[in-house]
Design an enzyme around this catalytic site. Structure first.
Site, PDB file in Angstrom:
ATOM      1  N   LYS A  87      43.057  -5.696  66.103  1.00 24.89           N
ATOM      2  CA  LYS A  87      42.731  -6.032  64.716  1.00 24.89           C
ATOM      3  C   LYS A  87      43.735  -7.030  64.170  1.00 24.89           C
ATOM      4  O   LYS A  87      44.903  -7.015  64.554  1.00 24.89           O
ATOM      5  CB  LYS A  87      42.805  -4.766  63.860  1.00 24.89           C
ATOM      6  CG  LYS A  87      41.724  -3.783  64.161  1.00 24.89           C
ATOM      7  CD  LYS A  87      41.584  -2.798  63.014  1.00 24.89           C
ATOM      8  CE  LYS A  87      40.420  -1.878  63.246  1.00 24.89           C
ATOM      9  NZ  LYS A  87      40.802  -0.634  63.923  1.00 24.89           N
TER      10      LYS A  87
ATOM     11  N   SER B 295      54.069  -2.131  68.719  1.00 29.89           N
ATOM     12  CA  SER B 295      53.512  -0.896  69.273  1.00 29.89           C
ATOM     13  C   SER B 295      54.024  -0.621  70.683  1.00 29.89           C
ATOM     14  O   SER B 295      54.131  -1.537  71.510  1.00 29.89           O
ATOM     15  CB  SER B 295      51.991  -0.992  69.309  1.00 29.89           C
ATOM     16  OG  SER B 295      51.459   0.153  69.949  1.00 29.89           O
ATOM     17  N   ALA B 296      54.289   0.663  70.939  1.00 37.26           N
ATOM     18  CA  ALA B 296      54.684   1.089  72.292  1.00 37.26           C
ATOM     19  C   ALA B 296      53.555   0.844  73.299  1.00 37.26           C
ATOM     20  O   ALA B 296      53.790   0.877  74.509  1.00 37.26           O
ATOM     21  CB  ALA B 296      55.077   2.563  72.276  1.00 37.26           C
TER      22      ALA B 296
ATOM     23  N   VAL C 159      47.033   4.736  72.844  1.00 37.79           N
ATOM     24  CA  VAL C 159      46.743   3.948  74.052  1.00 37.79           C
ATOM     25  C   VAL C 159      47.888   4.136  75.057  1.00 37.79           C
ATOM     26  O   VAL C 159      47.662   4.393  76.250  1.00 37.79           O
ATOM     27  CB  VAL C 159      46.544   2.452  73.705  1.00 37.79           C
ATOM     28  CG1 VAL C 159      46.556   1.589  74.967  1.00 37.79           C
ATOM     29  CG2 VAL C 159      45.242   2.267  72.935  1.00 37.79           C
TER      30      VAL C 159
ATOM     31  N   GLU D 269      40.763   7.814  74.881  1.00 38.55           N
ATOM     32  CA  GLU D 269      41.924   8.295  74.110  1.00 38.55           C
ATOM     33  C   GLU D 269      41.524   9.252  72.995  1.00 38.55           C
ATOM     34  O   GLU D 269      40.340   9.379  72.660  1.00 38.55           O
ATOM     35  CB  GLU D 269      42.713   7.111  73.540  1.00 38.55           C
ATOM     36  CG  GLU D 269      41.950   6.325  72.493  1.00 38.55           C
ATOM     37  CD  GLU D 269      42.867   5.641  71.477  1.00 38.55           C
ATOM     38  OE1 GLU D 269      43.718   6.313  70.872  1.00 38.55           O
ATOM     39  OE2 GLU D 269      42.709   4.424  71.278  1.00 38.55           O
TER      40      GLU D 269
HETATM   41  N1  PSU Z   1      43.978   0.181  66.640  1.00 35.99           N
HETATM   42  C1  PSU Z   1      42.711   0.460  66.323  1.00 35.99           C
HETATM   43  N2  PSU Z   1      42.288   1.753  66.345  1.00 35.99           N
HETATM   44  C2  PSU Z   1      43.120   2.774  66.694  1.00 35.99           C
HETATM   45  C3  PSU Z   1      44.464   2.461  67.050  1.00 35.99           C
HETATM   46  C4  PSU Z   1      44.847   1.162  67.006  1.00 35.99           C
HETATM   47  O1  PSU Z   1      41.962  -0.452  66.012  1.00 35.99           O
HETATM   48  O2  PSU Z   1      42.689   3.949  66.693  1.00 35.99           O
HETATM   49  C5  PSU Z   1      45.391   3.577  67.482  1.00 35.99           C
HETATM   50  C6  PSU Z   1      45.466   3.642  69.020  1.00 35.99           C
HETATM   51  O3  PSU Z   1      45.615   4.979  69.426  1.00 35.99           O
HETATM   52  C7  PSU Z   1      46.735   2.851  69.325  1.00 35.99           C
HETATM   53  C8  PSU Z   1      47.611   3.260  68.153  1.00 35.99           C
HETATM   54  O4  PSU Z   1      47.326   3.164  70.561  1.00 35.99           O
HETATM   55  O5  PSU Z   1      46.723   3.282  67.034  1.00 35.99           O
HETATM   56  C9  PSU Z   1      48.753   2.302  67.921  1.00 35.99           C
HETATM   57  O6  PSU Z   1      49.610   2.833  66.973  1.00 35.99           O
HETATM   58  P1  PSU Z   1      51.041   2.144  66.705  1.00 35.99           P
HETATM   59  O7  PSU Z   1      50.711   0.799  66.105  1.00 35.99           O
HETATM   60  O8  PSU Z   1      51.729   3.056  65.740  1.00 35.99           O
HETATM   61  O9  PSU Z   1      51.706   2.030  68.037  1.00 35.99           O
HETATM   62 MN    MN Z   2      54.538   0.853  65.187  1.00 35.29          MN
END
Ligand code: PSU
Ligand code: MN
Length: 306
Positions: free
Chosen positions: A162, A143-144, A109, A27
């Site tokens: 995390k 998350s999506a 992701v 990614e």
């Molecule tokens: N968690 C991590 N490192 C990252 C991400 C998440 O430990 O770099 C990034 C990834 O690209 C993941 C995105 O798909 O954050 C999720 O963002 P959101 O929670 O806004 O969907």
């Molecule tokens: Mn979000």
């Protein structure tokens, strides 16, 4: 591979696809938003090298000038890393706008899964997946990535998620959506910087062959959707639980105080945790990404065997 006028597949990746050789998708939000420059570029290039050394072809995915790129040049990786937060973090909902306006986008992701699936790439290595945020019962921040795992046929090798997230709720959501969560050599869901959490994975599987067999069984029986392969951080690189927990609590408190919401939440939490733990968490982060790239390569090699 499906016909898609927006898709640009790098010649190396195309050759591997045609020959049925192993490929590992990677990614780009981790490059632009997940790590500081120049460590992000160095890591992205090192991950690609590791994949090659382990018998697979790397396919780093991003959107460049409105094109869905499967496999990037070194210059493109450098551009994403150097521009950093200036590149738009692109999840499923953002894709059509980025394409129509011919912009650059860093793929999460979710989006990396979408584009990998368009190209026919089945294995994807990253650091951590997104999930259900703490307090999601009031913010609805989920998350999506999880919805994508529910419907897109790609196996995602990660170090768990995390604990900026609610790991228990994330696993519940994945269960509801029918997404297998496989622990590689472990019973509990790894928590990214640490090898364990209080929550069980669905199944422990100890070999890349075993993991590839689950992928084949799922898709050959026409069960649609993704698979989470949770690969714990190597012991020598894992962090002390109390140190990381304290940094995460502090980052969550600041998030709340500053009223940061939506797509900015994850990048904010990631960068604050990194600052609060000095350089230690960055080192761990790089080590676990490399570890995931090695396992993903081994799985891709097994999966490509007839
Ligand atoms: N968690 C991590 N490192 C990252 C991400 C998440 O430990 O770099 C990034 C990834 O690209 C993941 C995105 O798909 O954050 C999720 O963002 P959101 O929670 O806004 O969907
Ligand atoms: Mn979000």
């Amino acid at each position: 591979m499906i016909d898609n006028t927006f898709l640009d597949i790098h010649p190396d990746v195309k050759a591997a696809l045609v020959a049925g050789r192993p490929i590992v998708a990677l990614e780009s939000t981790i490059i632009s938003h997940g790590m500081p420059y120049p460590d992000n570029v160095a890591t992205a290039l090192e991950v690609e090298k590791t994949v090659r050394e382990h018998g697979a072809t790397p396919a780093t995915i991003a959107i460049i000038g409105g094109r869905l790129k499967v496999g990037l040049t070194e210059e493109e990786i450098e551009h994403l890393g150097k521009t950093g937060l200036g590149i738009i973090k692109t999840s499923r909902r953002d894709l059509p706008v980025i394409l129509a306006r011919k912009m650059d986008g860093a793929t999460t992701v979710a989006t990396t899964m979408i584009i990998a699936a368009m190209a026919g790439v089945k294995v994807f290595a990253t650091g951590g997946i997104g999930g259900v945020h703490r307090g999601a019962e009031t913010t609805f921040d989920i998350s999506a990535d999880l919805q994508e795992l529910a419907k897109t046929d790609v196996a995602v090798v990660c170090a768990g998620c995390k604990s900026i997230l609610d790991i228990g709720l994330t696993l519940e959501y994945l269960e509801t959506q029918g997404v297998p969560v496989l622990g590689y050599g472990v019973k509990t869901m790894p928590a990214f910087y640490t090898r364990e959490s209080d929550f069980q994975t669905d199944h422990q599987i100890d070999t890349p062959e075993g993991l590839a067999a689950v992928m084949k069984a799922k898709w050959e029986s026409h069960l649609r959707g993704g698979i989470v392969i949770a690969n714990p951080i190597p012991k020598q690189h894992s962090m002390a639980k109390d140190v990381i927990d304290q940094a995460i609590e502090q980052a969550l408190k600041e998030l709340d105080e500053q009223g940061i919401k939506g797509k900015e939440s994850t990048p904010f939490l990631l960068s604050r945790v990194k600052e609060l733990t000095g350089g230690d968490s960055l080192k761990s982060n790089i080590a676990l990404v490399m570890n995931n790239a090695r396992l993903a390569s081994a799985i891709a090699v097994e999966y490509s065997k007839k």
